[in-house]
Design a protein around this motif. Structure first.
Motif, PDB file in Angstrom:
ATOM      1  N   LYS A 143      41.731  47.830  30.321  1.00 37.50           N
ATOM      2  CA  LYS A 143      41.225  49.157  30.735  1.00 37.50           C
ATOM      3  C   LYS A 143      41.487  50.204  29.648  1.00 37.50           C
ATOM      4  O   LYS A 143      42.098  51.251  29.892  1.00 37.50           O
ATOM      5  N   THR A 144      41.039  49.863  28.435  1.00 41.66           N
ATOM      6  CA  THR A 144      41.178  50.795  27.308  1.00 41.66           C
ATOM      7  C   THR A 144      39.857  50.876  26.535  1.00 41.66           C
ATOM      8  O   THR A 144      39.054  49.934  26.538  1.00 41.66           O
ATOM      9  N   VAL A 145      39.699  52.012  25.857  1.00 39.74           N
ATOM     10  CA  VAL A 145      38.517  52.239  25.013  1.00 39.74           C
ATOM     11  C   VAL A 145      39.033  52.651  23.635  1.00 39.74           C
ATOM     12  O   VAL A 145      39.950  53.461  23.527  1.00 39.74           O
TER      13      VAL A 145
ATOM     14  N   GLU B  88      39.043  54.752  35.834  1.00 40.67           N
ATOM     15  CA  GLU B  88      37.610  54.547  36.126  1.00 40.67           C
ATOM     16  C   GLU B  88      36.852  54.875  34.836  1.00 40.67           C
ATOM     17  O   GLU B  88      37.142  55.880  34.174  1.00 40.67           O
ATOM     18  N   LEU B  89      35.873  54.025  34.513  1.00 43.84           N
ATOM     19  CA  LEU B  89      35.123  54.213  33.265  1.00 43.84           C
ATOM     20  C   LEU B  89      33.640  54.424  33.575  1.00 43.84           C
ATOM     21  O   LEU B  89      33.040  53.655  34.333  1.00 43.84           O
TER      22      LEU B  89
ATOM     23  N   GLY C  79      30.828  42.592  38.284  1.00 42.44           N
ATOM     24  CA  GLY C  79      31.708  41.725  37.484  1.00 42.44           C
ATOM     25  C   GLY C  79      32.739  42.497  36.680  1.00 42.44           C
ATOM     26  O   GLY C  79      33.570  41.896  36.018  1.00 42.44           O
ATOM     27  N   ARG C  80      32.673  43.819  36.660  1.00 36.06           N
ATOM     28  CA  ARG C  80      33.648  44.634  35.913  1.00 36.06           C
ATOM     29  C   ARG C  80      34.213  45.671  36.869  1.00 36.06           C
ATOM     30  O   ARG C  80      33.483  46.583  37.302  1.00 36.06           O
ATOM     31  N   GLU C  81      35.465  45.527  37.181  1.00 38.19           N
ATOM     32  CA  GLU C  81      36.072  46.465  38.141  1.00 38.19           C
ATOM     33  C   GLU C  81      36.240  47.838  37.514  1.00 38.19           C
ATOM     34  O   GLU C  81      36.588  47.948  36.331  1.00 38.19           O
ATOM     35  N   HIS C  82      36.015  48.871  38.276  1.00 42.81           N
ATOM     36  CA  HIS C  82      36.216  50.265  37.863  1.00 42.81           C
ATOM     37  C   HIS C  82      35.302  50.684  36.708  1.00 42.81           C
ATOM     38  O   HIS C  82      35.649  51.565  35.919  1.00 42.81           O
ATOM     39  N   VAL C  83      34.169  50.010  36.571  1.00 42.19           N
ATOM     40  CA  VAL C  83      33.214  50.383  35.507  1.00 42.19           C
ATOM     41  C   VAL C  83      31.884  50.777  36.170  1.00 42.19           C
ATOM     42  O   VAL C  83      31.371  50.059  37.030  1.00 42.19           O
ATOM     43  N   TRP C  84      31.346  51.901  35.738  1.00 40.18           N
ATOM     44  CA  TRP C  84      30.120  52.470  36.291  1.00 40.18           C
ATOM     45  C   TRP C  84      29.146  52.743  35.137  1.00 40.18           C
ATOM     46  O   TRP C  84      29.579  52.936  34.002  1.00 40.18           O
TER      47      TRP C  84
ATOM     48  N   THR D 235      35.421  56.074  46.458  1.00 40.30           N
ATOM     49  CA  THR D 235      36.261  54.861  46.297  1.00 40.30           C
ATOM     50  C   THR D 235      37.735  55.244  46.177  1.00 40.30           C
ATOM     51  O   THR D 235      38.596  54.570  46.728  1.00 40.30           O
ATOM     52  N   LEU D 236      38.015  56.312  45.433  1.00 38.95           N
ATOM     53  CA  LEU D 236      39.426  56.695  45.251  1.00 38.95           C
ATOM     54  C   LEU D 236      40.051  57.151  46.575  1.00 38.95           C
ATOM     55  O   LEU D 236      41.245  56.996  46.786  1.00 38.95           O
ATOM     56  N   ASN D 237      39.216  57.682  47.457  1.00 40.79           N
ATOM     57  CA  ASN D 237      39.733  58.186  48.737  1.00 40.79           C
ATOM     58  C   ASN D 237      39.479  57.224  49.898  1.00 40.79           C
ATOM     59  O   ASN D 237      39.620  57.602  51.067  1.00 40.79           O
TER      60      ASN D 237
END
Ligand SMILES: Cc1cc2nc3c(=O)[nH]c(=O)nc-3n(C[C@H](O)[C@H](O)[C@H](O)COP(=O)(O)OP(=O)(O)OC[C@H]3O[C@@H](n4cnc5c(N)ncnc54)[C@H](O)[C@@H]3O)c2cc1C
Length: 554
Positions: free
Chosen positions: A86-88, A105-106, A294-299, A342-344
């Motif tokens: 979870k890094t860029v 979240e990305l 297939g990628r969690e927390h990616v939008w 999603t966060l809530n």
């Protein structure tokens, strides 16, 4: 509870509107950071107006920091993403220092890239219309063509300089050709040696008609309007290749032109291509909530994303969100709401939006509009176009500046100041058989390496009775002799067949050759062997001392 970090990559319509909504909906709950390679947001629909000088370059952009006051803005180039960690990784600063950014979240909103690689020569010779630099370069280039056309005594050169080609007749191509026409029309009274009928404009579209997203009768109206302004609208024909002197069409025609503008070739962003994501039609597949499967927390959103508008979409573009600012803005709002949901632990909503319509400006205070099912054309549509984009432009300052510019531009002479930008020092140049690369008496420009094709050098010097001929093929080079001797061109080089050269500008080539003793020696020996007589090494600081011969003028 610790605040979550939302990282938004890309500061276009999608990224900016997502970040803006997140800032509002998630205040106190999330930290939002937006990474963009420029510190400004580009309002792409106004780029053709920058090209025509209707508005100033700076007025089609808005500083991201002023647009997103509670968002951390980082001017940096996104280089890579590690989804597992979870890094860029981004590169920032003048020395492009790598920095690792963490996210919870990305959001991917990097847009698309222009890919002209399928048409030989197009990426080397066409101008594009995607960002501010493109619009500025087009304007500078068009004014440069008028400047030279006004003073040249060579009819062929003049004809080529006054021929303008725009490839692609979607709304950006149509608006670009119309705006360039407008710039030239308004500038011509200041170029006394150019008659209006010497200017030729061409709009080339592969499809059977222009403006494919508009109803057929509006496209017909637009075609008639453009033709009445002297623009040749060619439909059902594509471009086969491009060179420094024109375009080759699929129907066998050739158009000699110094200006090719490509508004085609929407391709995948190079970074997006490398991420190992599921792509379709070169866009990142998402679900209806804009999550990347297939990628969690990616939008993903905007032009880069393929967002279905219905469950079980088929191979029909109408089943997906279109690549327009209108959609990207709404996607941004919905995506922000879904991240907060999603966060809530709340329920997300699928993205659903129906286009409100389309507008395209045709120059000469005319436009076509298809809004809420109402079809409009002419001046009223043009006023609507202006009003709509003014209201859509983010920030009061930007609206005010564009409004004032439009007003001033309607009563003042056009701005024909040419703020020149040097061409790249190293570039590929395509030539058709018979094209001249350079001629005797020209100022030396640089060094040429043949990538493919055959080029003939002829030197005829009546003063010294020197006659020399040589044909250069792939891997061979020419142009270095006068660079070494610091003279004007003495030879003529012509393409014996269609071919491609790699050009390196004089200053850069000389610096490079001087820095490496073995290169310096190589050229000394090469010149001695090829042209006879003693060769001369690249003297440090050697520049062209000779006065140029007088060029033909009218
Ligand atoms: C000439 C023209 C006219 C148009 N006219 C209209 C119109 O009239 N109506 C309409 O609805 N739409 C119009 N569009 C389309 C509309 O502008 C796009 O659909 C919209 O901009 C897409 O938004 P986006 O955020 O997905 O991408 P973009 O707006 O392209 O934004 C992507 C951002 O990411 C940045 N970026 C890219 N790579 C990197 C990287 N590696 N590191 C950091 N940052 C990066 C870019 O600099 C850019 O700021 C037009 C487009 C053009 C080109």
């Amino acid at each position: 509870m610790a605040k979550k970090k939302v990282l938004v990559l890309g500061g276009g319509f999608g990224g900016v509107f997502a970040a803006k909504s997140l800032e509002k909906l998630g205040r106190g709950e999330v930290d939002v950071e937006l990474v963009n390679n420029n510190n400004y947001f580009v309002f792409q629909p106004l780029l053709p107006e920058v090209a025509s000088s209707s508005i100033n370059s700076a007025d089609a952009v808005v500083p991201l920091r002023q647009l997103l006051s509670n968002v951390q803005v980082r001017q940096a180039q996104v280089m890579g993403i590690d989804f597992a960690k979870k890094t860029v990784v981004v590169m920032q600063g003048a020395r492009l220092t790598p920095v690792e950014l963490k996210y919870d979240e990305l959001v991917l909103a990097l847009g698309t890239a222009v890919d002209l690689s399928r048409i030989p020569g197009m990426s080397d010779h066409a101008l594009t219309m995607k960002d501010l630099t493109d619009a500025h370069m087009l304007r500078t280039h068009v004014i440069g063509c008028l400047e030279t056309a006004d003073v040249t005594a060579e009819p062929e050169v003049k004809q080529q300089l006054l021929s303008f080609v725009v490839v692609g007749a979607g709304f950006s191509g149509v608006e670009t050709v119309a705006e360039v026409r407008e710039l030239i029309r308004r500038a011509l009274p200041y170029y006394h040696n150019i008659a209006p009928d010497e200017v030729r404009m061409h709009l080339i579209e592969y499809a059977k008609r222009i403006l494919p997203t508009f109803p057929a009768d509006l496209a017909e109206y637009a075609t008639t309007q453009l033709r009445s302004q002297g623009i040749e609208v060619l439909t059902g024909v594509g471009t086969k290749s491009a060179t420094s002197t024109g375009v080759d069409l699929t129907d066998g025609r050739k158009i000699n032109s110094s200006t090719i503008v490509a508004t085609i070739g929407n391709g995948p962003h190079p970074l997006v291509q490398m991420l190992g994501l599921d792509l379709h039609w070169a866009r990142i597949k998402t679900d209806r909530f804009m999550r990347v499967p297939g990628r969690e927390h990616v939008w993903a959103l905007g032009d880069a994303a393929l967002i279905p508008l219905i469950d079980n979409p088929q191979e029909d573009p109408a089943d997906y969100a279109t690549q327009t600012a209108q959609f990207a803005v709404r996607e941004g709002d919905q995506l922000a709401a879904n991240i907060m949901a999603t966060l809530n632990g709340k329920e997300m909503k699928p993205f659903a939006y129906t286009s409100r319509g389309s507008l395209a400006s045709l120059g000469m205070s005319k436009a076509v509009a298809d809004v809420y099912g109402f079809k409009l054309s002419g001046m009223f549509a043009w006023l609507l176009w202006r009003g709509f984009y003014l209201s859509f432009l983010p920030g009061f300052a930007a609206k005010f500046r564009v409004g004032v510019n439009w007003l001033l531009n309607s009563v003042m002479p056009p701005n024909i100041v040419q703020l020149r930008m040097p061409p790249p020092a190293t570039r590929y140049i395509h030539f058709w058989k018979g094209d001249k690369v350079f001629e005797p008496g020209m100022l030396i420009d640089g060094f040429y390496t043949v990538i493919n094709g055959a080029f003939k050098l002829t030197i005829d010097n009546p003063e010294t009775s020197e006659h020399f001929e040589k044909v250069f093929g792939a891997g061979e080079h020419f142009g270095e002799r006068v660079l070494v001797k610091s003279e004007l061109r003495t030879g003529l080089v012509e393409a014996l067949e269609d071919g491609l050269l790699l050009f390196i500008a004089q200053k850069d080539f000389t610096r490079f050759a001087t820095a490496f003793p073995f290169l310096d020696q190589y050229f000394k020996d090469y010149i001695e062997k090829t042209f006879g007589g003693p060769g001369k090494a690249f003297a440090p600081g050697s520049t062209n001392q000779q006065k140029p011969k007088l060029a033909k003028t009218s």
